[in-house]
Design a protein around this motif. Structure first.
Motif, PDB file in Angstrom:
ATOM      1  N   ALA A  56      32.667  22.569  20.008  1.00  0.00           N
ATOM      2  CA  ALA A  56      32.601  21.717  21.195  1.00  0.00           C
ATOM      3  C   ALA A  56      31.817  22.416  22.289  1.00  0.00           C
ATOM      4  O   ALA A  56      32.003  23.601  22.539  1.00  0.00           O
ATOM      5  N   LYS A  57      30.929  21.670  22.927  1.00  0.00           N
ATOM      6  CA  LYS A  57      30.128  22.147  24.043  1.00  0.00           C
ATOM      7  C   LYS A  57      29.313  23.386  23.678  1.00  0.00           C
ATOM      8  O   LYS A  57      29.282  24.369  24.414  1.00  0.00           O
ATOM      9  N   GLN A  58      28.652  23.336  22.515  1.00  0.00           N
ATOM     10  CA  GLN A  58      27.839  24.453  22.052  1.00  0.00           C
ATOM     11  C   GLN A  58      26.546  23.937  21.447  1.00  0.00           C
ATOM     12  O   GLN A  58      26.509  22.864  20.858  1.00  0.00           O
ATOM     13  N   TYR A  59      25.486  24.744  21.582  1.00  0.00           N
ATOM     14  CA  TYR A  59      24.221  24.448  20.924  1.00  0.00           C
ATOM     15  C   TYR A  59      24.263  25.120  19.557  1.00  0.00           C
ATOM     16  O   TYR A  59      24.538  26.318  19.441  1.00  0.00           O
ATOM     17  N   ILE A  60      23.997  24.354  18.510  1.00  0.00           N
ATOM     18  CA  ILE A  60      24.044  24.880  17.144  1.00  0.00           C
ATOM     19  C   ILE A  60      22.608  25.055  16.669  1.00  0.00           C
ATOM     20  O   ILE A  60      21.890  24.077  16.431  1.00  0.00           O
ATOM     21  N   ALA A  61      22.174  26.316  16.551  1.00  0.00           N
ATOM     22  CA  ALA A  61      20.774  26.626  16.258  1.00  0.00           C
ATOM     23  C   ALA A  61      20.351  26.142  14.874  1.00  0.00           C
ATOM     24  O   ALA A  61      19.240  25.640  14.706  1.00  0.00           O
ATOM     25  N   SER A  62      21.211  26.270  13.863  1.00  0.00           N
ATOM     26  CA  SER A  62      20.820  25.872  12.509  1.00  0.00           C
ATOM     27  C   SER A  62      20.581  24.364  12.400  1.00  0.00           C
ATOM     28  O   SER A  62      19.747  23.922  11.620  1.00  0.00           O
ATOM     29  N   ASP A  63      21.309  23.568  13.195  1.00  0.00           N
ATOM     30  CA  ASP A  63      21.136  22.111  13.182  1.00  0.00           C
ATOM     31  C   ASP A  63      20.162  21.642  14.258  1.00  0.00           C
ATOM     32  O   ASP A  63      19.762  20.481  14.268  1.00  0.00           O
ATOM     33  N   ASN A  64      19.842  22.542  15.203  1.00  0.00           N
ATOM     34  CA  ASN A  64      18.953  22.230  16.317  1.00  0.00           C
ATOM     35  C   ASN A  64      19.496  21.071  17.164  1.00  0.00           C
ATOM     36  O   ASN A  64      18.760  20.190  17.579  1.00  0.00           O
ATOM     37  N   VAL A  65      20.830  21.089  17.402  1.00  0.00           N
ATOM     38  CA  VAL A  65      21.491  20.037  18.184  1.00  0.00           C
ATOM     39  C   VAL A  65      22.515  20.665  19.123  1.00  0.00           C
ATOM     40  O   VAL A  65      22.983  21.780  18.906  1.00  0.00           O
ATOM     41  N   TYR A  66      22.866  19.921  20.182  1.00  0.00           N
ATOM     42  CA  TYR A  66      23.948  20.312  21.077  1.00  0.00           C
ATOM     43  C   TYR A  66      25.155  19.464  20.710  1.00  0.00           C
ATOM     44  O   TYR A  66      25.075  18.244  20.691  1.00  0.00           O
ATOM     45  N   ASP A  67      26.270  20.104  20.400  1.00  0.00           N
ATOM     46  CA  ASP A  67      27.491  19.397  20.017  1.00  0.00           C
ATOM     47  C   ASP A  67      28.360  19.226  21.262  1.00  0.00           C
ATOM     48  O   ASP A  67      28.806  20.198  21.860  1.00  0.00           O
TER      49      ASP A  67
END
Length: 100
Positions: A56-67
């Motif tokens: 929650a409330k994190q940028y996920i580099a492998s998916d290139n998305v902000y959750d």
């Protein structure tokens, strides 16, 4: 873009009396842009989604998305957490403050 123009004006008491002066000017404009580097945009970053799949409330580099985390759609507003009471300047709880 790039723009150029010619400004013409008179200066009272100028060098050649009130003779008109000409000034060539140029300018460059650009639209503001947001940095594309996630390190500069997102303070909370992880390389990969956690094993439990909950980020929650994190940028996920492998998916290139902000959750953004779980959404509150369809939930009863009464079941949501109430905001914390503001603290008084002395550091105590505002709800516990008594007048002097």
């Amino acid at each position: 873009g790039e723009f150029s123009g010619n400004l013409r004006f008179e200066v009272v008491g100028g060098i050649h009396g009130n003779a008109p002066l000409s000034l060539d000017v140029t300018g460059t404009t650009a639209f503001p842009a947001i940095s594309k580097d996630p390190r500069n945009v997102f303070m909370r970053r992880v390389k990969a989604r956690p094993a439990n799949g909950y980020a929650a409330k994190q940028y996920i580099a492998s998916d290139n998305v902000y959750d953004f985390g779980p959404l509150l759609a369809g939930r009863d507003p009464a079941s949501q957490e109430q905001p914390a009471q503001p603290a008084t300047p002395e550091g105590g709880d505002a709800s516990a403050a008594t007048p002097p």
